[in-house]
Write a protein that holds these residues in place. Structure first.
Motif, PDB file in Angstrom:
ATOM      1  N   MET A  38       0.316  84.658 118.217  1.00  0.00           N
ATOM      2  CA  MET A  38       0.088  86.030 117.777  1.00  0.00           C
ATOM      3  C   MET A  38       0.619  87.059 118.774  1.00  0.00           C
ATOM      4  O   MET A  38       0.685  88.231 118.468  1.00  0.00           O
ATOM      5  CB  MET A  38      -1.410  86.272 117.568  1.00  0.00           C
ATOM      6  CG  MET A  38      -2.062  85.346 116.567  1.00  0.00           C
ATOM      7  SD  MET A  38      -1.352  85.487 114.928  1.00  0.00           S
ATOM      8  CE  MET A  38      -1.836  87.144 114.505  1.00  0.00           C
ATOM      9  N   THR A  47      -0.518  91.523 122.398  1.00  0.00           N
ATOM     10  CA  THR A  47      -0.097  91.414 120.999  1.00  0.00           C
ATOM     11  C   THR A  47       0.641  92.660 120.503  1.00  0.00           C
ATOM     12  O   THR A  47       1.097  92.684 119.352  1.00  0.00           O
ATOM     13  CB  THR A  47      -1.302  91.157 120.073  1.00  0.00           C
ATOM     14  OG1 THR A  47      -2.223  92.240 120.199  1.00  0.00           O
ATOM     15  CG2 THR A  47      -1.987  89.841 120.409  1.00  0.00           C
ATOM     16  N   SER A  52       4.055  88.778 114.373  1.00  0.00           N
ATOM     17  CA  SER A  52       3.223  87.749 113.753  1.00  0.00           C
ATOM     18  C   SER A  52       2.287  88.344 112.703  1.00  0.00           C
ATOM     19  O   SER A  52       2.066  87.739 111.655  1.00  0.00           O
ATOM     20  CB  SER A  52       2.408  87.011 114.816  1.00  0.00           C
ATOM     21  OG  SER A  52       3.262  86.334 115.704  1.00  0.00           O
ATOM     22  N   TYR A  53       1.757  89.521 112.983  1.00  0.00           N
ATOM     23  CA  TYR A  53       0.860  90.160 112.014  1.00  0.00           C
ATOM     24  C   TYR A  53       1.597  90.522 110.729  1.00  0.00           C
ATOM     25  O   TYR A  53       1.053  90.404 109.631  1.00  0.00           O
ATOM     26  CB  TYR A  53       0.197  91.393 112.628  1.00  0.00           C
ATOM     27  CG  TYR A  53      -0.713  91.039 113.777  1.00  0.00           C
ATOM     28  CD1 TYR A  53      -1.994  90.555 113.541  1.00  0.00           C
ATOM     29  CD2 TYR A  53      -0.278  91.152 115.097  1.00  0.00           C
ATOM     30  CE1 TYR A  53      -2.827  90.205 114.596  1.00  0.00           C
ATOM     31  CE2 TYR A  53      -1.103  90.800 116.150  1.00  0.00           C
ATOM     32  CZ  TYR A  53      -2.373  90.329 115.899  1.00  0.00           C
ATOM     33  OH  TYR A  53      -3.197  89.967 116.940  1.00  0.00           O
ATOM     34  N   ILE A  56       1.994  87.326 108.751  1.00  0.00           N
ATOM     35  CA  ILE A  56       0.725  86.975 108.102  1.00  0.00           C
ATOM     36  C   ILE A  56       0.464  87.854 106.892  1.00  0.00           C
ATOM     37  O   ILE A  56       0.104  87.360 105.820  1.00  0.00           O
ATOM     38  CB  ILE A  56      -0.438  87.046 109.114  1.00  0.00           C
ATOM     39  CG1 ILE A  56      -0.298  85.898 110.120  1.00  0.00           C
ATOM     40  CG2 ILE A  56      -1.790  87.009 108.417  1.00  0.00           C
ATOM     41  CD1 ILE A  56      -1.215  85.979 111.302  1.00  0.00           C
ATOM     42  N   ALA A  68      -4.808  81.723 111.650  1.00  0.00           N
ATOM     43  CA  ALA A  68      -3.986  82.001 112.819  1.00  0.00           C
ATOM     44  C   ALA A  68      -4.582  81.333 114.052  1.00  0.00           C
ATOM     45  O   ALA A  68      -5.798  81.162 114.157  1.00  0.00           O
ATOM     46  CB  ALA A  68      -3.869  83.503 113.044  1.00  0.00           C
ATOM     47  N   HIS A  69      -3.684  80.978 114.975  1.00  0.00           N
ATOM     48  CA  HIS A  69      -4.106  80.373 116.229  1.00  0.00           C
ATOM     49  C   HIS A  69      -3.264  80.946 117.364  1.00  0.00           C
ATOM     50  O   HIS A  69      -2.046  81.073 117.233  1.00  0.00           O
ATOM     51  CB  HIS A  69      -3.903  78.853 116.183  1.00  0.00           C
ATOM     52  CG  HIS A  69      -4.255  78.181 117.465  1.00  0.00           C
ATOM     53  ND1 HIS A  69      -3.333  77.987 118.473  1.00  0.00           N
ATOM     54  CD2 HIS A  69      -5.421  77.681 117.911  1.00  0.00           C
ATOM     55  CE1 HIS A  69      -3.930  77.380 119.480  1.00  0.00           C
ATOM     56  NE2 HIS A  69      -5.192  77.182 119.171  1.00  0.00           N
ATOM     57  N   ASP A  70      -3.930  81.280 118.452  1.00  0.00           N
ATOM     58  CA  ASP A  70      -3.218  81.678 119.663  1.00  0.00           C
ATOM     59  C   ASP A  70      -4.111  81.401 120.858  1.00  0.00           C
ATOM     60  O   ASP A  70      -5.204  81.957 120.957  1.00  0.00           O
ATOM     61  CB  ASP A  70      -2.827  83.159 119.636  1.00  0.00           C
ATOM     62  CG  ASP A  70      -1.804  83.485 120.707  1.00  0.00           C
ATOM     63  OD1 ASP A  70      -2.090  83.247 121.899  1.00  0.00           O
ATOM     64  OD2 ASP A  70      -0.719  83.959 120.369  1.00  0.00           O
ATOM     65  N   ASN A  75      -7.186  86.732 117.485  1.00  0.00           N
ATOM     66  CA  ASN A  75      -6.442  86.903 116.228  1.00  0.00           C
ATOM     67  C   ASN A  75      -6.742  88.221 115.529  1.00  0.00           C
ATOM     68  O   ASN A  75      -6.243  88.451 114.431  1.00  0.00           O
ATOM     69  CB  ASN A  75      -6.759  85.767 115.275  1.00  0.00           C
ATOM     70  CG  ASN A  75      -6.400  84.419 115.836  1.00  0.00           C
ATOM     71  OD1 ASN A  75      -5.543  84.312 116.701  1.00  0.00           O
ATOM     72  ND2 ASN A  75      -7.062  83.395 115.369  1.00  0.00           N
ATOM     73  N   ILE A  78      -7.726  88.305 111.568  1.00  0.00           N
ATOM     74  CA  ILE A  78      -7.160  87.148 110.888  1.00  0.00           C
ATOM     75  C   ILE A  78      -8.073  85.946 111.148  1.00  0.00           C
ATOM     76  O   ILE A  78      -8.419  85.682 112.306  1.00  0.00           O
ATOM     77  CB  ILE A  78      -5.735  86.819 111.397  1.00  0.00           C
ATOM     78  CG1 ILE A  78      -4.849  88.058 111.450  1.00  0.00           C
ATOM     79  CG2 ILE A  78      -5.114  85.701 110.575  1.00  0.00           C
ATOM     80  CD1 ILE A  78      -4.636  88.753 110.150  1.00  0.00           C
ATOM     81  N   SER A  80      -9.443  82.499 112.218  1.00  0.00           N
ATOM     82  CA  SER A  80      -8.928  81.536 113.185  1.00  0.00           C
ATOM     83  C   SER A  80      -8.789  80.161 112.553  1.00  0.00           C
ATOM     84  O   SER A  80      -9.577  79.774 111.699  1.00  0.00           O
ATOM     85  CB  SER A  80      -9.869  81.425 114.381  1.00  0.00           C
ATOM     86  OG  SER A  80      -9.851  82.616 115.112  1.00  0.00           O
ATOM     87  N   SER A  82      -6.812  75.997 113.426  1.00  0.00           N
ATOM     88  CA  SER A  82      -6.147  75.121 114.387  1.00  0.00           C
ATOM     89  C   SER A  82      -5.567  73.947 113.620  1.00  0.00           C
ATOM     90  O   SER A  82      -5.790  73.790 112.424  1.00  0.00           O
ATOM     91  CB  SER A  82      -7.133  74.639 115.451  1.00  0.00           C
ATOM     92  OG  SER A  82      -8.042  73.723 114.890  1.00  0.00           O
TER      93      SER A  82
END
Length: 139
Positions: A38, A47, A52-53, A56, A68-70, A75, A78, A80, A82
């Motif tokens: 992200m 960010t 990335s946003y 999405i 989403a994963h970071d 996030n 968004i 989360s 994995s």
């Protein structure tokens, strides 16, 4: 030149989404997608200016269920996710975080056999992914 560069950069999120949609088929409703990364740059928590946003949002607009994963940053709003969250129709690796190196097997196992793995930064083993039956996409 700066304006032209900005226009190209702003259009990259939609280009990525268009390629994923084309690879998965036009019906995106209820497709499950994991976006990994992200932040604006690798291995930093910032960010700001991250596309990335936008990726999405565009995926959500097609009807996808997006997680989403970071490991470096939150996030925001968004949900989360994995690689352990189940089988995804697509996994998009958008940022070259050190935590994302050498995890091809995990990504393959988390992606449906007919699914898409999008490797924005060309950091994954292309051959291994292609041999697994997943569609490999990259810029």
């Amino acid at each position: 030149v700066i304006s032209a560069g900005r226009a190209v950069n702003d259009g990259m999120a939609q280009l990525v989404v268009d390629e994923v949609v084309e690879a998965l088929g036009k019906s995106m409703n209820e497709k499950k997608v994991l976006v990994m990364g992200m932040t604006f740059k690798e291995d930093v928590p910032d960010t700001r200016n991250s596309q990335s946003y936008a990726v999405i949002k565009a995926l959500q607009d097609t009807g996808c269920d997006v997680l989403a994963h970071d490991p470096q940053a939150p996030n925001g709003d968004i949900p989360s996710g994995s690689l352990e969250n189940g089988t995804f129709d697509a996994v998009l690796v958008l940022v070259k975080h050190k935590e994302y190196f050498n995890i091809e097997d995990q990504i393959i196992n988390a992606t449906k056999e007919s699914g898409v793995i999008y490797d924005l930064k060309n950091m994954l083993n292309t051959e291994k992914i292609s041999e697994s039956g997943r569609k490999y996409l990259s810029l």
